[in-house]
Write an enzyme that holds these catalytic residues in place. Structure first.
Site, PDB file in Angstrom:
ATOM      1  N   SER A 199       0.680  -1.532  -0.105  1.00 30.31           N
ATOM      2  CA  SER A 199       0.014  -0.299   0.121  1.00 30.31           C
ATOM      3  C   SER A 199       0.760   1.407  -0.270  1.00 30.31           C
ATOM      4  O   SER A 199       0.295   2.299  -0.517  1.00 30.31           O
ATOM      5  CB  SER A 199      -0.926   0.220   0.869  1.00 30.31           C
ATOM      6  OG  SER A 199      -2.018   1.074   1.272  1.00 30.31           O
ATOM      7  N   LEU A 234       2.235   1.572  -3.608  1.00 35.42           N
ATOM      8  CA  LEU A 234       1.387   2.171  -4.394  1.00 35.42           C
ATOM      9  C   LEU A 234       0.772   3.742  -4.129  1.00 35.42           C
ATOM     10  O   LEU A 234       0.299   4.326  -4.904  1.00 35.42           O
ATOM     11  CB  LEU A 234      -0.219   1.243  -4.395  1.00 35.42           C
ATOM     12  CG  LEU A 234      -0.092  -0.072  -4.388  1.00 35.42           C
ATOM     13  CD1 LEU A 234      -0.992  -0.946  -4.149  1.00 35.42           C
ATOM     14  CD2 LEU A 234       0.056  -0.143  -5.669  1.00 35.42           C
ATOM     15  N   HIS A 235       0.544   4.443  -2.749  1.00 33.94           N
ATOM     16  CA  HIS A 235       0.594   5.479  -2.746  1.00 33.94           C
ATOM     17  C   HIS A 235       1.795   6.548  -2.843  1.00 33.94           C
ATOM     18  O   HIS A 235       1.577   7.454  -3.527  1.00 33.94           O
ATOM     19  CB  HIS A 235       0.680   5.809  -0.741  1.00 33.94           C
ATOM     20  CG  HIS A 235      -0.992   5.270  -0.340  1.00 33.94           C
ATOM     21  ND1 HIS A 235      -1.169   4.405  -0.338  1.00 33.94           N
ATOM     22  CD2 HIS A 235      -2.200   5.898   0.000  1.00 33.94           C
ATOM     23  CE1 HIS A 235      -2.384   4.052   0.670  1.00 33.94           C
ATOM     24  NE2 HIS A 235      -2.618   5.103   0.478  1.00 33.94           N
ATOM     25  N   GLU A 236       2.700   5.849  -2.803  1.00 30.31           N
ATOM     26  CA  GLU A 236       4.190   6.766  -3.018  1.00 30.31           C
ATOM     27  C   GLU A 236       3.532   6.788  -5.217  1.00 30.31           C
ATOM     28  O   GLU A 236       4.429   7.935  -5.299  1.00 30.31           O
ATOM     29  CB  GLU A 236       4.766   5.859  -2.373  1.00 30.31           C
ATOM     30  CG  GLU A 236       6.393   6.680  -3.668  1.00 30.31           C
ATOM     31  CD  GLU A 236       6.580   8.117  -2.623  1.00 30.31           C
ATOM     32  OE1 GLU A 236       6.860   9.479  -3.266  1.00 30.31           O
ATOM     33  OE2 GLU A 236       6.150   8.563  -1.729  1.00 30.31           O
ATOM     34  N   ILE A 296       0.877   9.156  -5.665  1.00 31.93           N
ATOM     35  CA  ILE A 296       1.398  10.706  -5.382  1.00 31.93           C
ATOM     36  C   ILE A 296       3.008  11.124  -6.471  1.00 31.93           C
ATOM     37  O   ILE A 296       2.599  12.269  -6.917  1.00 31.93           O
ATOM     38  CB  ILE A 296       1.632  10.772  -4.333  1.00 31.93           C
ATOM     39  CG1 ILE A 296       0.178  11.082  -3.249  1.00 31.93           C
ATOM     40  CG2 ILE A 296       2.214  12.265  -3.876  1.00 31.93           C
ATOM     41  CD1 ILE A 296       0.549  10.958  -1.617  1.00 31.93           C
TER      42      ILE A 296
END
Length: 237
Positions: free
Chosen positions: A157, A160-162, A165
């Site tokens: 997760s 994927l967040h990095e 963004i």
């Protein structure tokens, strides 16, 4: 994910009998009003406040940075909550109605959660269900412990967040990755405190809102706004 309110493929899904036109019109109206509200708050409060505070980073004026985060709390929270409503309630229900998709449980009562562990299990059910089916359960079947499997889920997760963004601002800073991974020890601490210290769902819920919503949201948005602007992708007047 944008065209259908699920990430988990299966041959059959629960279906509704018909498409309700009035239901679709209501969701479209809510989307338009929500988008207008977010735009007004961003242009009138959020962006001007962050633009006027960019030099605080260069001068390392920590008191002014703290003041900016406090002043960003209310507009950031409004934008985040309305954005959540527009995407998870309006958009998902709109696409589900058009596809006659019967499962409308896209989120649960995350606003009543007592810690971050509950929040991540309740606020985004399509992604949560995908992680459970394709990451967490396969790890358990291979004999990996639940605690280690949860850490792997947060690692995926965080990546994927990095990626999302960094792709948006075209700059890799690892702030999102670090913020996600830091939540693992924080959740362990919250679980210990809830069991041996407070044992109160009300205190846990207040702690969640103060730390994650009122402090975390404006801080992260301010940091990424600064990184984006200082890369020459924008200019503050």
């Amino acid at each position: 994910f944008l065209a259908a309110p699920t990430l988990c493929f299966q041959l059959e899904y629960p279906r509704t009998e018909k498409i309700r036109k009035m239901f679709i019109l209501k969701r479209i109206g809510e989307l338009l009003l929500g988008g207008i509200f977010i735009t007004v708050v961003a242009l009138q409060f959020h962006i001007p406040l962050m633009n006027s505070s960019l030099d605080y980073f260069q001068r390392r004026s920590f008191l002014n940075l703290i003041e900016t985060v406090i002043r960003l709390t209310i507009p950031s929270l409004y934008m985040w909550l309305v954005g959540f409503f527009c995407f998870f309630h309006c958009w998902f229900n709109l696409t589900a109605e058009l596809l006659r998709y019967g499962d409308r449980q896209f989120y649960l009562e995350w606003w009543n959660c007592r810690d971050l562990n509950e929040y991540w299990r309740l606020w985004n059910l399509p992604v949560h269900n995908w992680f459970i089916r394709h990451v967490y359960n396969p790890l358990l079947k291979r004999g990996i412990s639940k605690a280690f499997a949860m850490n792997i889920v947060f690692l995926v997760s965080a990546i994927l967040h990095e990626y999302l963004i960094s792709f948006s601002i075209q700059y890799i800073s690892f702030w999102a990755f670090t913020a996600m991974m830091m939540q693992v020890p924080i959740m362990l601490g919250q679980r210990f405190a809830d069991k041996y210290v407070t044992n109160s769902p009300t205190i846990g819920n207040v702690n969640f809102w103060m730390s994650f919503c009122f402090i975390g949201q404006p801080t992260v948005s301010f940091i990424y706004f600064y990184l984006y602007m200082t890369r020459g992708n924008g200019a503050s007047e």
